[in-house]
Design a protein around this motif. Structure first.
Motif, PDB file in Angstrom:
ATOM      1  N   GLY A   1      -2.435   0.670  11.530  1.00  0.00           N
ATOM      2  CA  GLY A   1      -1.459   1.511  12.212  1.00  0.00           C
ATOM      3  C   GLY A   1      -0.103   0.857  12.419  1.00  0.00           C
ATOM      4  O   GLY A   1       0.704   1.360  13.185  1.00  0.00           O
ATOM      5  N   ASP A   2       0.152  -0.256  11.741  1.00  0.00           N
ATOM      6  CA  ASP A   2       1.439  -0.949  11.888  1.00  0.00           C
ATOM      7  C   ASP A   2       2.055  -1.199  10.503  1.00  0.00           C
ATOM      8  O   ASP A   2       2.114  -2.329  10.044  1.00  0.00           O
ATOM      9  CB  ASP A   2       1.222  -2.270  12.632  1.00  0.00           C
ATOM     10  CG  ASP A   2       2.531  -2.911  13.066  1.00  0.00           C
ATOM     11  OD1 ASP A   2       3.594  -2.314  12.829  1.00  0.00           O
ATOM     12  OD2 ASP A   2       2.479  -4.014  13.636  1.00  0.00           O
ATOM     13  N   PRO A   3       2.514  -0.128   9.830  1.00  0.00           N
ATOM     14  CA  PRO A   3       3.039  -0.296   8.476  1.00  0.00           C
ATOM     15  C   PRO A   3       4.329  -1.123   8.425  1.00  0.00           C
ATOM     16  O   PRO A   3       4.605  -1.782   7.427  1.00  0.00           O
ATOM     17  CB  PRO A   3       3.284   1.133   7.999  1.00  0.00           C
ATOM     18  CG  PRO A   3       3.400   1.940   9.239  1.00  0.00           C
ATOM     19  CD  PRO A   3       2.544   1.262  10.258  1.00  0.00           C
TER      20      PRO A   3
ATOM     21  N   GLY B   1      -1.506 -12.325  -1.359  1.00  0.00           N
ATOM     22  CA  GLY B   1      -1.611 -12.462   0.096  1.00  0.00           C
ATOM     23  C   GLY B   1      -0.733 -11.462   0.819  1.00  0.00           C
ATOM     24  O   GLY B   1      -1.128 -10.894   1.847  1.00  0.00           O
ATOM     25  N   GLY B   2       0.466 -11.234   0.303  1.00  0.00           N
ATOM     26  CA  GLY B   2       1.361 -10.250   0.898  1.00  0.00           C
ATOM     27  C   GLY B   2       0.823  -8.835   0.806  1.00  0.00           C
ATOM     28  O   GLY B   2       0.927  -8.059   1.762  1.00  0.00           O
ATOM     29  N   VAL B   3       0.244  -8.519  -0.332  1.00  0.00           N
ATOM     30  CA  VAL B   3      -0.327  -7.180  -0.510  1.00  0.00           C
ATOM     31  C   VAL B   3      -1.505  -6.983   0.446  1.00  0.00           C
ATOM     32  O   VAL B   3      -1.631  -5.939   1.107  1.00  0.00           O
ATOM     33  CB  VAL B   3      -0.757  -6.960  -1.977  1.00  0.00           C
ATOM     34  CG1 VAL B   3      -1.609  -5.717  -2.126  1.00  0.00           C
ATOM     35  CG2 VAL B   3       0.471  -6.873  -2.877  1.00  0.00           C
ATOM     36  N   ILE B   4      -2.360  -7.989   0.548  1.00  0.00           N
ATOM     37  CA  ILE B   4      -3.510  -7.889   1.449  1.00  0.00           C
ATOM     38  C   ILE B   4      -3.047  -7.729   2.901  1.00  0.00           C
ATOM     39  O   ILE B   4      -3.540  -6.873   3.640  1.00  0.00           O
ATOM     40  CB  ILE B   4      -4.443  -9.103   1.283  1.00  0.00           C
ATOM     41  CG1 ILE B   4      -5.133  -9.042  -0.084  1.00  0.00           C
ATOM     42  CG2 ILE B   4      -5.465  -9.174   2.407  1.00  0.00           C
ATOM     43  CD1 ILE B   4      -5.891 -10.295  -0.461  1.00  0.00           C
ATOM     44  N   ALA B   5      -2.071  -8.545   3.311  1.00  0.00           N
ATOM     45  CA  ALA B   5      -1.558  -8.436   4.681  1.00  0.00           C
ATOM     46  C   ALA B   5      -0.940  -7.060   4.920  1.00  0.00           C
ATOM     47  O   ALA B   5      -1.142  -6.454   5.983  1.00  0.00           O
ATOM     48  CB  ALA B   5      -0.529  -9.535   4.946  1.00  0.00           C
ATOM     49  N   ALA B   6      -0.194  -6.562   3.936  1.00  0.00           N
ATOM     50  CA  ALA B   6       0.438  -5.247   4.084  1.00  0.00           C
ATOM     51  C   ALA B   6      -0.615  -4.151   4.239  1.00  0.00           C
ATOM     52  O   ALA B   6      -0.479  -3.264   5.092  1.00  0.00           O
ATOM     53  CB  ALA B   6       1.335  -4.960   2.884  1.00  0.00           C
ATOM     54  N   VAL B   7      -1.669  -4.208   3.455  1.00  0.00           N
ATOM     55  CA  VAL B   7      -2.722  -3.197   3.528  1.00  0.00           C
ATOM     56  C   VAL B   7      -3.444  -3.271   4.873  1.00  0.00           C
ATOM     57  O   VAL B   7      -3.701  -2.244   5.516  1.00  0.00           O
ATOM     58  CB  VAL B   7      -3.710  -3.353   2.351  1.00  0.00           C
ATOM     59  CG1 VAL B   7      -4.966  -2.526   2.560  1.00  0.00           C
ATOM     60  CG2 VAL B   7      -3.038  -2.971   1.036  1.00  0.00           C
TER      61      VAL B   7
ATOM     62  N   PHE C   1       5.487  -8.378   6.051  1.00  0.00           N
ATOM     63  CA  PHE C   1       4.673  -9.415   5.419  1.00  0.00           C
ATOM     64  C   PHE C   1       4.772  -9.349   3.898  1.00  0.00           C
ATOM     65  O   PHE C   1       4.858 -10.384   3.226  1.00  0.00           O
ATOM     66  CB  PHE C   1       3.208  -9.303   5.853  1.00  0.00           C
ATOM     67  CG  PHE C   1       2.874 -10.116   7.058  1.00  0.00           C
ATOM     68  CD1 PHE C   1       2.755 -11.497   6.969  1.00  0.00           C
ATOM     69  CD2 PHE C   1       2.683  -9.503   8.286  1.00  0.00           C
ATOM     70  CE1 PHE C   1       2.444 -12.246   8.086  1.00  0.00           C
ATOM     71  CE2 PHE C   1       2.378 -10.243   9.406  1.00  0.00           C
ATOM     72  CZ  PHE C   1       2.267 -11.634   9.313  1.00  0.00           C
ATOM     73  N   LEU C   2       4.763  -8.152   3.356  1.00  0.00           N
ATOM     74  CA  LEU C   2       4.870  -8.006   1.907  1.00  0.00           C
ATOM     75  C   LEU C   2       6.187  -8.578   1.402  1.00  0.00           C
ATOM     76  O   LEU C   2       6.221  -9.316   0.417  1.00  0.00           O
ATOM     77  CB  LEU C   2       4.729  -6.539   1.504  1.00  0.00           C
ATOM     78  CG  LEU C   2       4.777  -6.250   0.006  1.00  0.00           C
ATOM     79  CD1 LEU C   2       3.666  -6.995  -0.713  1.00  0.00           C
ATOM     80  CD2 LEU C   2       4.676  -4.764  -0.255  1.00  0.00           C
ATOM     81  N   VAL C   3       7.277  -8.274   2.079  1.00  0.00           N
ATOM     82  CA  VAL C   3       8.589  -8.796   1.684  1.00  0.00           C
ATOM     83  C   VAL C   3       8.619 -10.319   1.805  1.00  0.00           C
ATOM     84  O   VAL C   3       9.096 -11.016   0.907  1.00  0.00           O
ATOM     85  CB  VAL C   3       9.714  -8.146   2.518  1.00  0.00           C
ATOM     86  CG1 VAL C   3      11.034  -8.851   2.326  1.00  0.00           C
ATOM     87  CG2 VAL C   3       9.836  -6.665   2.171  1.00  0.00           C
TER      88      VAL C   3
END
Length: 145
Positions: A26-28, A14-20, A34-36
């Protein structure tokens, strides 16, 4: 064995998907946040937070020798996590049995709880206590030597 890692893996995914999604939008920075966050949730719900689990027979043998309680738990259980975190460093003084890894531990919990697998179940002096208060569990620990 795989079942204990299912929830942490889902948190991480879920974190990886949210990060991608946020990175492509445009909001890395938010994506990394989210990933953290989801990686921390995965860690907290993983078996890594708990002391090394023992087989039920070994935990009971050690408890009889040193008087420390036996805690039956399973990964992903918020009540088990609350107990573990509230005990802090004292958690290492208890004997932890992961009921998803040890069928004998799961059977002991079912026998103590009337057929379900309610955890944490803490056994002190051969008496099971279902989801006890962490402060009470701390008081059951033998004095440090």
């Amino acid at each position: 064995m795989r079942r204990v890692w299912r929830l942490p893996a889902l948190f991480l995914l879920g974190g990886v998907i949210a990060a991608v999604v946020y990175a492509r939008g445009g909001d890395p920075t938010t994506g990394v946040a989210f990933l953290v966050l989801f990686a921390l949730l995965a860690l907290v719900h993983s078996p890594l937070v708990f002391p090394k689990p023992l087989p039920a027979a070994e935990a009971l043998r050690r408890a009889a020798a040193d008087g420390s309680p036996v805690v039956y738990w399973r990964p992903g259980c918020t009540y088990c996590l609350r107990l573990r975190l509230r005990l802090g460093r004292d958690a290492s003084r208890l004997h932890w049995v992961d009921i998803w890894r040890d069928p004998a531990g799961a059977a002991a919990v079912r026998a103590a709880t009337g057929g379900d697998e309610t955890v944490p179940t803490v056994v002190v002096a051969d008496r099971p206590h279902i989801n006890p208060d962490p402060a009470w569990v701390r008081r059951q620990l033998p004095p440090r030597t």
